[in-house]
Design a protein around this motif. Structure first.
Motif, PDB file in Angstrom:
ATOM      1  N   PRO A  27       0.831  -0.973  -0.094  1.00 36.52           N
ATOM      2  CA  PRO A  27      -0.019   0.014  -0.012  1.00 36.52           C
ATOM      3  C   PRO A  27       1.016   1.177   0.217  1.00 36.52           C
ATOM      4  O   PRO A  27       0.681   2.355  -0.486  1.00 36.52           O
ATOM      5  CB  PRO A  27      -0.781  -0.156   1.301  1.00 36.52           C
ATOM      6  N   PHE A  28       1.991   1.052   0.544  1.00 31.61           N
ATOM      7  CA  PHE A  28       2.883   2.416   0.733  1.00 31.61           C
ATOM      8  C   PHE A  28       3.474   2.880  -0.582  1.00 31.61           C
ATOM      9  O   PHE A  28       3.319   3.964  -1.155  1.00 31.61           O
ATOM     10  CB  PHE A  28       4.070   1.758   1.534  1.00 31.61           C
ATOM     11  N   ILE A  30       1.785   2.131  -3.629  1.00 32.51           N
ATOM     12  CA  ILE A  30       0.695   2.464  -4.217  1.00 32.51           C
ATOM     13  C   ILE A  30       0.571   3.923  -3.851  1.00 32.51           C
ATOM     14  O   ILE A  30       0.290   4.790  -4.716  1.00 32.51           O
ATOM     15  CB  ILE A  30      -0.529   1.763  -3.897  1.00 32.51           C
ATOM     16  N   ILE A  31       0.615   4.411  -2.546  1.00 33.79           N
ATOM     17  CA  ILE A  31       0.325   5.619  -2.140  1.00 33.79           C
ATOM     18  C   ILE A  31       1.347   6.574  -2.621  1.00 33.79           C
ATOM     19  O   ILE A  31       1.409   7.717  -2.935  1.00 33.79           O
ATOM     20  CB  ILE A  31       0.162   5.639  -0.476  1.00 33.79           C
ATOM     21  N   MET A  34       0.860   7.488  -6.305  1.00 30.98           N
ATOM     22  CA  MET A  34      -0.148   8.338  -6.573  1.00 30.98           C
ATOM     23  C   MET A  34       0.479   9.855  -5.961  1.00 30.98           C
ATOM     24  O   MET A  34       0.103  10.782  -6.848  1.00 30.98           O
ATOM     25  CB  MET A  34      -1.483   7.967  -5.819  1.00 30.98           C
ATOM     26  N   VAL A  37       2.920  11.019  -8.910  1.00 34.41           N
ATOM     27  CA  VAL A  37       1.976  11.493  -9.946  1.00 34.41           C
ATOM     28  C   VAL A  37       1.473  12.983  -9.682  1.00 34.41           C
ATOM     29  O   VAL A  37       1.417  13.694 -10.607  1.00 34.41           O
ATOM     30  CB  VAL A  37       0.791  10.460 -10.483  1.00 34.41           C
ATOM     31  N   GLY A  38       0.750  12.990  -8.666  1.00 34.58           N
ATOM     32  CA  GLY A  38       0.275  14.251  -8.248  1.00 34.58           C
ATOM     33  C   GLY A  38       1.225  15.563  -8.171  1.00 34.58           C
ATOM     34  O   GLY A  38       1.149  16.665  -8.796  1.00 34.58           O
ATOM     35  N   SER A  41       2.230  16.387 -11.649  1.00 27.90           N
ATOM     36  CA  SER A  41       1.223  17.400 -12.370  1.00 27.90           C
ATOM     37  C   SER A  41       1.521  18.694 -11.872  1.00 27.90           C
ATOM     38  O   SER A  41       1.155  19.732 -12.270  1.00 27.90           O
ATOM     39  CB  SER A  41      -0.163  16.604 -11.849  1.00 27.90           C
ATOM     40  N   LEU A  42       1.707  18.788 -10.442  1.00 26.91           N
ATOM     41  CA  LEU A  42       1.659  20.182  -9.812  1.00 26.91           C
ATOM     42  C   LEU A  42       2.968  20.655 -10.555  1.00 26.91           C
ATOM     43  O   LEU A  42       3.080  22.069 -10.665  1.00 26.91           O
ATOM     44  CB  LEU A  42       2.365  19.738  -8.339  1.00 26.91           C
ATOM     45  N   TYR A  81       5.980  15.256 -19.040  1.00 23.98           N
ATOM     46  CA  TYR A  81       4.789  14.326 -19.199  1.00 23.98           C
ATOM     47  C   TYR A  81       5.826  13.283 -20.322  1.00 23.98           C
ATOM     48  O   TYR A  81       4.934  12.127 -20.691  1.00 23.98           O
ATOM     49  CB  TYR A  81       3.713  14.644 -19.593  1.00 23.98           C
ATOM     50  N   PHE A  86       9.144  10.036 -15.727  1.00 23.29           N
ATOM     51  CA  PHE A  86       7.753  10.020 -15.610  1.00 23.29           C
ATOM     52  C   PHE A  86       7.096   9.106 -16.136  1.00 23.29           C
ATOM     53  O   PHE A  86       6.325   8.125 -15.669  1.00 23.29           O
ATOM     54  CB  PHE A  86       6.929  11.299 -16.042  1.00 23.29           C
ATOM     55  N   HIS A 174      -9.635  -0.894 -11.147  1.00 17.15           N
ATOM     56  CA  HIS A 174      -8.318  -1.151 -11.351  1.00 17.15           C
ATOM     57  C   HIS A 174      -8.199  -1.764 -12.735  1.00 17.15           C
ATOM     58  O   HIS A 174      -7.031  -1.213 -13.371  1.00 17.15           O
ATOM     59  CB  HIS A 174      -7.602  -1.972 -10.417  1.00 17.15           C
ATOM     60  N   LEU A 177      -8.096   1.496 -14.654  1.00 12.44           N
ATOM     61  CA  LEU A 177      -7.314   2.247 -14.702  1.00 12.44           C
ATOM     62  C   LEU A 177      -5.906   1.775 -15.452  1.00 12.44           C
ATOM     63  O   LEU A 177      -5.339   2.387 -16.247  1.00 12.44           O
ATOM     64  CB  LEU A 177      -6.777   2.236 -13.192  1.00 12.44           C
TER      65      LEU A 177
END
Lengths: 476, 281
Positions: A27-28, A30-31, A34, A37-38, A41-42, A81, A86, A174, A177
């Motif tokens: 889970p670490f 995956i988080i 995410m 990617v955020g 984008s920023l 991108y 990336f 998923h 996605l």
């Protein structure tokens, strides 16, 4: 199948493949992905991206901050991108999703076979007493959308399930996605796009050198569509306020076989031929052809593209020097001299021709009219027509992308709008007892339930079910 | 028989009157919700609910009359977008609390929030001569602009639950309010709905962009920030699911998600050179 071996010294030796799978499924990870990617984008919003900027802007940027510019270039932050890091990040996400999907499908299939009561133990609720028969129970539960679960059925211990499909929500979401990511990578590698600027009546032959701009994927070659396209017509329409209402074009396309087709295109309604989509660009304006007939040299044709004005009563201004001559032109073009309009109804151009050390010559020309210039030459306003941009695009994986979109939404809906709920209702007999109201309760209902999400809200629902059951029993 | 529409001036007056009537009813409803929450009287919450429901009628009228006046739906200008977002938020709350009567206390936070949206409208120019650009058509565009209304509604319910959770956490347990686990579950559920609806908005926008420009994603600042909002929501849902985040931590993360969504919708188009600038007239 990756297995762990226990060597002689007693320590568990985990194969590297299992390490990798554990990392991808953590889970670490995956988080963190995410978050990455955020963050990318920023950064893409804050740092100017080369693809959107002119060479002049980039040169000014380099001159202002040479060190920062080099660093940004080195880290590929000016083209986030399409940068290696990336794309690697997206690749890792795709691998993580694939592994996660494999295990999610396995788990969902296993859960399909199990009885849902394995983790549901109803606790007796002394406050909930009602003479509820199995028939009433089934009716009340059916009204609430619960279905009896055959595997756990027994006369005294009934199991009901709601939103059974919800357990596939994670898999569907998923999978969607993954489809989006794969389609995105597929398209990013092979896509071909080109913008051609055409005036009405002009033909585009699809040759590489004729594009205004092109964009191709990392694995795609030069874009040479095997067709010719002639801009047969162009029709803008305006609101009373002067804003553009619609823009329509007709393109005559001749493909490899020599067959011609007239394709109407407008904004939001592209045309399609031989796997190539034709989009109408929102840019348009007026193309002016001025012909200079010179005594001393060959005629010179100036093809001037003017952008449409923002408002109907505005003239379009343009300054230029006719190549290889001393003539400098200041053009003041009106698409419609008769009324405030942007349509080419009654076009005219107010010209000011300057020659060094001579006063400027001012005149108004209509299409087809000429003017004699100071040095014995003649300038003719040959014609005026509309120009617009046509985007030719060859995309890949679009159906996969739409399927991914659909799956994603459906999966999220199953997950959060239709979570699986299992309710276990036990009916146990109690000693007959006279109540204050006169009713005699012979049965006690014990309700419990299990759900993965929104347990507290499910608890409220179970309380409501109990109240409904009591009410139904009283009515009976 | 022919149906004659009232003239432009009458429609404008009707819009203003209906708008203010709706605002007054929502304001009264907020008062009753607040009183109900403080006194623990369910009757006050019930009156608040019905006042808010009644307020929806003049609000519908105001939106409809404005639509007739300006000739396009409430999606083009900031003032009408704010009004329709408040409408969607209150509508979604009423739908949600019609069945779950115990959760009506959330209206204490939600209704004033929706009123802030309607009040912000007053500071924006209400021009009537603006027409939609040529790109504003098609089914994907309709889905794109429509899905944001329930998405913001879901966001508002989730954020109201989160704020109420944080407010209640510092006080001794009370039977007047929904319990902490219920508020937390409510926050979780509506964050899930916001995730779905925000996702639909992004998907429809991408499909619309593909039809308009032949590219479904241009890494435009607003597109990026929509994605960031969606990822943040996804992060919240993953943290809840895998890391057991709940209660206070989840409530604060929800507040962060909501703040980013507000930044994306209302402030970024003004601050950045975006293709979405067109709708910010």
């Amino acid at each position: 199948m990756v297995t762990a071996r226990r060597p002689v010294d007693g320590r568990i030796n985990i194969p590297p493949m299992r390490h990798l799978i554990r990392f991808l499924l953590s889970p670490f990870t995956i988080i963190a992905m995410m978050g990455a990617v955020g963050t990318a984008s920023l950064m893409g919003t804050i740092i100017p991206q080369s693809v959107d900027k002119t060479p002049r802007f980039l040169a000014a940027w380099q001159a202002a901050n040479p060190f920062k510019f080099v660093l940004i270039r080195l880290l590929q932050l000016d083209r986030i991108y399409t940068s290696v890091w990336f794309l690697t990040l997206i690749g890792i996400i795709a691998c993580s999703l694939t592994c996660s999907l494999y295990y999610q499908i396995k788990r969902a299939l296993r859960a399909q076979k199990l009885s849902p009561d394995s983790k549901t133990n109803p606790k007796p609720d002394p406050s909930c007493r009602a003479n509820v028969t199995e028939k009433i129970l089934r009716r009340v539960m059916r009204q609430r959308g619960y279905r009896p679960f055959a595997a756990g059925a027994s006369p005294d211990n009934l199991i009901f399930i709601k939103n059974k499909a919800g357990k596939w929500g994670g898999v569907v979401f998923h999978l969607g996605l993954l489809c989006i990511i794969l389609a995105g990578l597929w398209n990013a590698s092979l896509q071909q796009r080109g913008l051609a600027i055409l005036t009405v009546g002009e033909t585009f032959t699809g040759q590489t050198g004729k594009w205004a701009t092109t964009r191709t994927g990392a694995l795609a070659g030069a874009f040479t569509p095997r067709l010719t396209a002639r801009l047969a017509g162009f029709q803008p329409r305006y609101w009373n306020s002067g804003q553009v209402k619609t823009i329509r074009s007709t393109v005559s396309v001749t493909s490899g076989g020599g067959k011609s087709r007239i394709i109407p295109i407008s904004i939001n309604h592209p045309g399609y031929i031989n796997g190539i989509k034709l989009f109408l660009s929102g840019d348009y304006g007026y193309a002016l052809d001025l012909l200079l007939n010179s005594k001393s040299s060959h005629p010179i044709l100036a093809h001037i593209l003017l952008a449409a004005p923002a408002r109907p009563n505005e003239a379009v201004l343009y300054d230029m020097t006719i190549p290889t001559t001393v003539y400098r032109l200041h053009i003041n073009f009106h698409p419609d001299r008769s009324k405030p309009s942007m349509l080419l109804t009654s076009p005219s151009a107010d010209l000011a021709v300057s020659v060094p050390e001579m006063p400027p010559l001012k005149t108004r020309l209509l299409p087809g009219q000429s003017i004699a210039l100071p040095m014995g030459d003649t300038l003719t306003f040959n014609k005026v027509s509309y120009w617009t941009g046509i985007i030719f695009a060859k995309s890949y994986g679009i159906p996969l992308l739409y399927a991914g979109f659909g799956l994603c939404i459906a999966g999220a809906f199953l997950l959060y709008a239709l979570p699986v709920k299992v309710a276990c209702i036990q009916i146990s007999p109690v000693r007959p007892q006279r109540q204050r109201g006169g009713a005699e309760y012979l049965r006690q209902i014990s309700i419990s339930g299990r759900t993965r999400r929104f347990q507290a809200l499910f608890g409220l629902e179970l309380q409501e079910i109990a109240i409904e059951l009591q009410a139904a029993a009283l009515v009976q | 028989m022919t149906l004659t529409l009232p003239d432009h001036r009458h429609l404008l007056i009707l819009t203003a009157v209906a708008h203010w009537l709706a605002v007054s009813l929502y304001l009264s409803a907020s008062g009753f919700f607040f009183h109900g929450l403080r006194s623990g009287k369910t009757k006050s919450l019930k009156i608040g609910f019905w006042l808010a429901a009644t307020g929806m009628l003049p609000h519908t009228l105001a939106l409809g009359a404005r639509w007739l006046t300006v000739g396009h739906g409430p999606y083009l200008q900031k003032d009408e977008s704010l009004s329709v977002l408040a409408y969607g938020t209150i509508g979604m709350f009423l739908l949600f609390s019609a069945k779950s009567t115990r959760l009506r206390g959330i209206g204490t936070i939600l209704l004033p929030g929706a009123l802030v949206l309607m009040a912000a409208q007053l500071f924006l120019p209400a021009e009537t001569g603006i027409r939609p650009p040529a790109t504003f058509n098609g089914i994907w565009f309709a889905i794109h602009v429509t899905s944001i209304i329930p998405a913001m509604g879901a966001f508002f319910i989730a954020i109201s639950s989160a704020i109420l959770y944080l407010w209640q956490e510092k006080r001794p347990p009370s039977s007047k309010l929904p319990s902490l686990p219920v508020l937390d579950a409510c926050n979780y559920k509506y964050a899930g709905f916001a995730f779905i609806l925000w996702g639909i908005m992004i998907v429809a926008g991408a499909a619309w962009a593909e039809q308009s420009w032949g590219s479904y994603w241009s890494w435009d600042p607003i597109e990026n920030w929509s994605l960031i909002t969606w990822l943040l929501l996804g992060l919240l849902l993953h943290l809840r699911r895998f890391h057991g985040w709940q209660g206070k931590k989840a409530a604060w993360l929800m507040i962060a998600c909501f703040s980013v969504s507000i930044l994306t919708l209302f402030f970024l188009p003004v601050l950045t050179g975006s293709i979405h600038k067109e709708y910010l007239l």
